[in-house]
Scaffold this motif. Structure first.
Motif, PDB file in Angstrom:
ATOM      1  N   ASN A  21      -8.294 -10.333  -9.352  1.00  0.00           N
ATOM      2  CA  ASN A  21      -9.118  -9.111  -9.419  1.00  0.00           C
ATOM      3  C   ASN A  21      -8.283  -7.959  -9.972  1.00  0.00           C
ATOM      4  OD1 ASN A  21     -11.698  -9.970  -7.952  1.00  0.00           O
ATOM      5  ND2 ASN A  21     -10.098 -10.542  -6.472  1.00  0.00           N
ATOM      6  N   PRO A  22      -8.052  -7.935 -11.276  1.00  0.00           N
ATOM      7  CA  PRO A  22      -7.221  -6.884 -11.875  1.00  0.00           C
ATOM      8  C   PRO A  22      -7.776  -5.491 -11.590  1.00  0.00           C
ATOM      9  CG  PRO A  22      -7.683  -8.643 -13.454  1.00  0.00           C
ATOM     10  CD  PRO A  22      -8.560  -8.886 -12.278  1.00  0.00           C
ATOM     11  N   SER A  23      -6.873  -4.549 -11.368  1.00  0.00           N
ATOM     12  CA  SER A  23      -7.195  -3.128 -11.176  1.00  0.00           C
ATOM     13  C   SER A  23      -7.934  -2.831  -9.882  1.00  0.00           C
ATOM     14  CB  SER A  23      -8.021  -2.588 -12.369  1.00  0.00           C
ATOM     15  OG  SER A  23      -7.327  -2.809 -13.582  1.00  0.00           O
ATOM     16  N   HIS A  24      -8.032  -3.825  -8.994  1.00  0.00           N
ATOM     17  CA  HIS A  24      -8.703  -3.593  -7.722  1.00  0.00           C
ATOM     18  C   HIS A  24      -7.666  -3.405  -6.616  1.00  0.00           C
ATOM     19  CE1 HIS A  24     -12.196  -5.067  -9.882  1.00  0.00           C
ATOM     20  NE2 HIS A  24     -12.967  -4.738  -8.852  1.00  0.00           N
ATOM     21  N   TYR A  25      -7.987  -2.521  -5.677  1.00  0.00           N
ATOM     22  CA  TYR A  25      -7.149  -2.402  -4.491  1.00  0.00           C
ATOM     23  C   TYR A  25      -7.343  -3.629  -3.599  1.00  0.00           C
ATOM     24  CZ  TYR A  25      -5.378   2.330  -5.189  1.00  0.00           C
ATOM     25  OH  TYR A  25      -4.697   3.417  -5.668  1.00  0.00           O
ATOM     26  N   ILE A  26      -6.271  -4.019  -2.920  1.00  0.00           N
ATOM     27  CA  ILE A  26      -6.283  -5.248  -2.123  1.00  0.00           C
ATOM     28  C   ILE A  26      -6.056  -4.883  -0.663  1.00  0.00           C
ATOM     29  CG2 ILE A  26      -5.177  -7.499  -1.796  1.00  0.00           C
ATOM     30  CD1 ILE A  26      -4.086  -7.066  -4.752  1.00  0.00           C
TER      31      ILE A  26
ATOM     32  N   GLU B  85      -8.294  -0.837  10.028  1.00  0.00           N
ATOM     33  CA  GLU B  85      -6.918  -0.813  10.523  1.00  0.00           C
ATOM     34  C   GLU B  85      -5.921  -1.168   9.427  1.00  0.00           C
ATOM     35  OE1 GLU B  85      -6.633  -3.355  13.859  1.00  0.00           O
ATOM     36  OE2 GLU B  85      -7.949  -2.158  15.143  1.00  0.00           O
ATOM     37  N   ALA B  86      -6.323  -2.031   8.510  1.00  0.00           N
ATOM     38  CA  ALA B  86      -5.411  -2.474   7.463  1.00  0.00           C
ATOM     39  C   ALA B  86      -5.642  -1.675   6.187  1.00  0.00           C
ATOM     40  CB  ALA B  86      -5.603  -3.960   7.183  1.00  0.00           C
ATOM     41  N   PRO B  87      -4.581  -1.159   5.573  1.00  0.00           N
ATOM     42  CA  PRO B  87      -4.741  -0.340   4.360  1.00  0.00           C
ATOM     43  C   PRO B  87      -5.008  -1.183   3.124  1.00  0.00           C
ATOM     44  CG  PRO B  87      -2.430  -0.573   4.895  1.00  0.00           C
ATOM     45  CD  PRO B  87      -3.180  -1.227   6.014  1.00  0.00           C
ATOM     46  N   ASP B  88      -5.522  -0.530   2.086  1.00  0.00           N
ATOM     47  CA  ASP B  88      -5.673  -1.145   0.773  1.00  0.00           C
ATOM     48  C   ASP B  88      -4.507  -0.707  -0.100  1.00  0.00           C
ATOM     49  OD1 ASP B  88      -8.114  -2.268   1.506  1.00  0.00           O
ATOM     50  OD2 ASP B  88      -9.220  -0.464   0.921  1.00  0.00           O
ATOM     51  N   VAL B  89      -4.012  -1.629  -0.941  1.00  0.00           N
ATOM     52  CA  VAL B  89      -2.877  -1.310  -1.803  1.00  0.00           C
ATOM     53  C   VAL B  89      -3.152  -1.802  -3.212  1.00  0.00           C
ATOM     54  CG1 VAL B  89      -1.248  -1.493   0.130  1.00  0.00           C
ATOM     55  CG2 VAL B  89      -1.645  -3.477  -1.335  1.00  0.00           C
ATOM     56  N   ASN B  90      -2.396  -1.230  -4.144  1.00  0.00           N
ATOM     57  CA  ASN B  90      -2.476  -1.636  -5.543  1.00  0.00           C
ATOM     58  C   ASN B  90      -1.056  -1.747  -6.083  1.00  0.00           C
ATOM     59  OD1 ASN B  90      -3.690  -2.332  -7.963  1.00  0.00           O
ATOM     60  ND2 ASN B  90      -3.857  -0.211  -8.656  1.00  0.00           N
ATOM     61  N   LEU B  91      -0.759  -2.838  -6.786  1.00  0.00           N
ATOM     62  CA  LEU B  91       0.583  -3.045  -7.317  1.00  0.00           C
ATOM     63  C   LEU B  91       0.925  -1.998  -8.373  1.00  0.00           C
ATOM     64  CD1 LEU B  91       0.814  -6.933  -7.767  1.00  0.00           C
ATOM     65  CD2 LEU B  91       2.315  -5.519  -6.341  1.00  0.00           C
ATOM     66  N   THR B  92       2.176  -1.543  -8.355  1.00  0.00           N
ATOM     67  CA  THR B  92       2.684  -0.647  -9.394  1.00  0.00           C
ATOM     68  C   THR B  92       3.457  -1.461 -10.422  1.00  0.00           C
ATOM     69  OG1 THR B  92       4.775  -0.292  -8.238  1.00  0.00           O
ATOM     70  CG2 THR B  92       2.945   1.189  -7.675  1.00  0.00           C
ATOM     71  N   ASP B  93       3.906  -0.795 -11.487  1.00  0.00           N
ATOM     72  CA  ASP B  93       4.731  -1.479 -12.477  1.00  0.00           C
ATOM     73  C   ASP B  93       6.043  -1.947 -11.853  1.00  0.00           C
ATOM     74  OD1 ASP B  93       2.828  -1.085 -14.408  1.00  0.00           O
ATOM     75  OD2 ASP B  93       3.772   0.708 -15.263  1.00  0.00           O
ATOM     76  N   ALA B  94       6.598  -1.138 -10.949  1.00  0.00           N
ATOM     77  CA  ALA B  94       7.832  -1.549 -10.259  1.00  0.00           C
ATOM     78  C   ALA B  94       7.583  -2.785  -9.411  1.00  0.00           C
ATOM     79  CB  ALA B  94       8.358  -0.404  -9.391  1.00  0.00           C
TER      80      ALA B  94
END
Length: 352
Positions: A74-79, A117-126
């Motif tokens: 799921n590109p560009s989606h928060y996980i 309770e659990a946050p959503d995250v998105n990968l950065t270039d780093a």
């Protein structure tokens, strides 16, 4: 198991049988609980970001690789981090803490308006760069074996440092039994156990199933705080390598502490003497055919002779050290060979 004069073939056979029994026990445990059993003892260090060791980061490499898989689907989606906790059955872990640890390293962006309770995250270039490094790192066989030895030894000390016998299957069921996010294999455990037993850091206890216990030497290694290789390679007090080569000529290669030189080329032969002595010491355990082992020892003898001469010639030192390095690269895949290659590279670098 005897603690001296141990035959390498016997050690390998013992370790192989031990791993076989361990794998059977692990398979039974996994049938009862399909995902790998949740850790009873957290890893204290883990390979993250190209070999960086960070405290209390045992799950982070696995988490990064999991995020990579989710992001590809799921590109560009928060996980949502809660899915990782659920899938891996890490119910004692706090998803928010894991997310913030990754955010501190600039590997993810954390959504500040999550509702659960659990946050959503998105990968950065780093983060993507760190994942790339992890995937390369987990292919490094020498690094994998060093990690396996260090983590198993540390786990054994933490779990049974009083020399209580313990089944190694418990190690494979912890989060420590991963390297760069990938599971440590039975073959890697086999090699690690054989190496640790060979250097008197663990011993077999004749039980059913077979168990192991840490030795007093293993306890000292753990208390010193360094790696297994640091302990194995440290010079003995008052001496260094004092090696007797078991070849047909009865050649003795030893590192001398005091030898007289008329060195007009400004060459410090110390590293070359150490290299020759080390290769002579470990040549019987490299698993080389007899013909190759004898040739390796011959070159080590030539290097030792040149390095301890009155005025060692840089060209000959370079020639013999290069030959040793090449022979180790060609025919040996053990940790002892890896150490020899590193010593040869250090000695050659000193001539530049």
């Amino acid at each position: 198991m005897a603690r001296s004069g141990i035959n390498k073939r016997e050690i390998d056979k013992w370790a192989r049988n031990l791993v076989k029994e361990t794998n059977k026990s692990l398979e039974r445990a996994q049938r009862r609980n399909p995902p790998r059993v949740s850790a009873q003892i957290n890893a204290t260090t883990s390979a993250v970001s190209g070999g960086e060791e960070t405290e209390n980061s045992g799950h982070l490499p696995r988490l990064l690789l999991w995020l990579d898989k989710q992001a590809r689907q799921n590109p560009s989606h928060y996980i949502n981090m809660g899915r990782f906790i659920e899938e891996q059955q890490l119910h004692d872990e706090d998803a928010s803490v894991l997310a913030f640890e990754l955010e501190q390293r600039d590997y993810v962006q954390v959504s500040r308006n999550w509702g659960g309770e659990a946050p959503d995250v998105n990968l950065t270039d780093a983060g993507r760069a760190a994942i790339y490094r992890l995937k390369k790192l987990r292919l490094d066989r020498a690094a994998r074996l060093r990690h396996t030895m260090d983590t198993f030894h540390r786990w054994l000390f933490d779990t049974a440092g009083d020399q209580t016998p313990i089944n190694p299957v418990l190690f494979l069921a912890t989060s420590a039994a991963y390297f760069a996010g990938s599971e440590i294999t039975g073959g890697e455990l086999h090699e690690a156990l054989a190496y640790l037993a060979q250097h008197d850091l663990i011993e077999e206890i004749d039980t059913e199933p077979v168990t192991v216990a840490i030795t007093p030497q293993g306890v000292r290694c753990a208390l010193a705080g360094g790696s297994v290789q640091d302990h194995v390679n440290q010079p003995r007090p008052g001496t260094t390598y004092n090696t007797y080569l078991p070849n047909a000529k009865g050649v003795i290669i030893g590192e001398q502490q005091n030898f007289t030189q008329n060195n007009t080329d400004g060459v410090d032969p110390t590293l070359f003497v150490q290299l020759a002595g080390y290769v002579g010491q470990v040549s019987p355990i490299l698993g080389l055919p007899d013909e190759d082992r004898v040739e390796l020892e011959r070159v080590a003898h030539d290097l030792h002779t040149e390095a301890t001469s009155g005025n060692p010639e840089p060209g000959r030192l370079r020639q013999f050290a290069t030959q040793l390095k090449d022979k180790l690269l060609e025919g040996a895949t053990t940790m002892a060979a890896t150490q020899g290659i590193q010593m040869a590279e250090q000695a050659l670098a000193a001539l530049m």
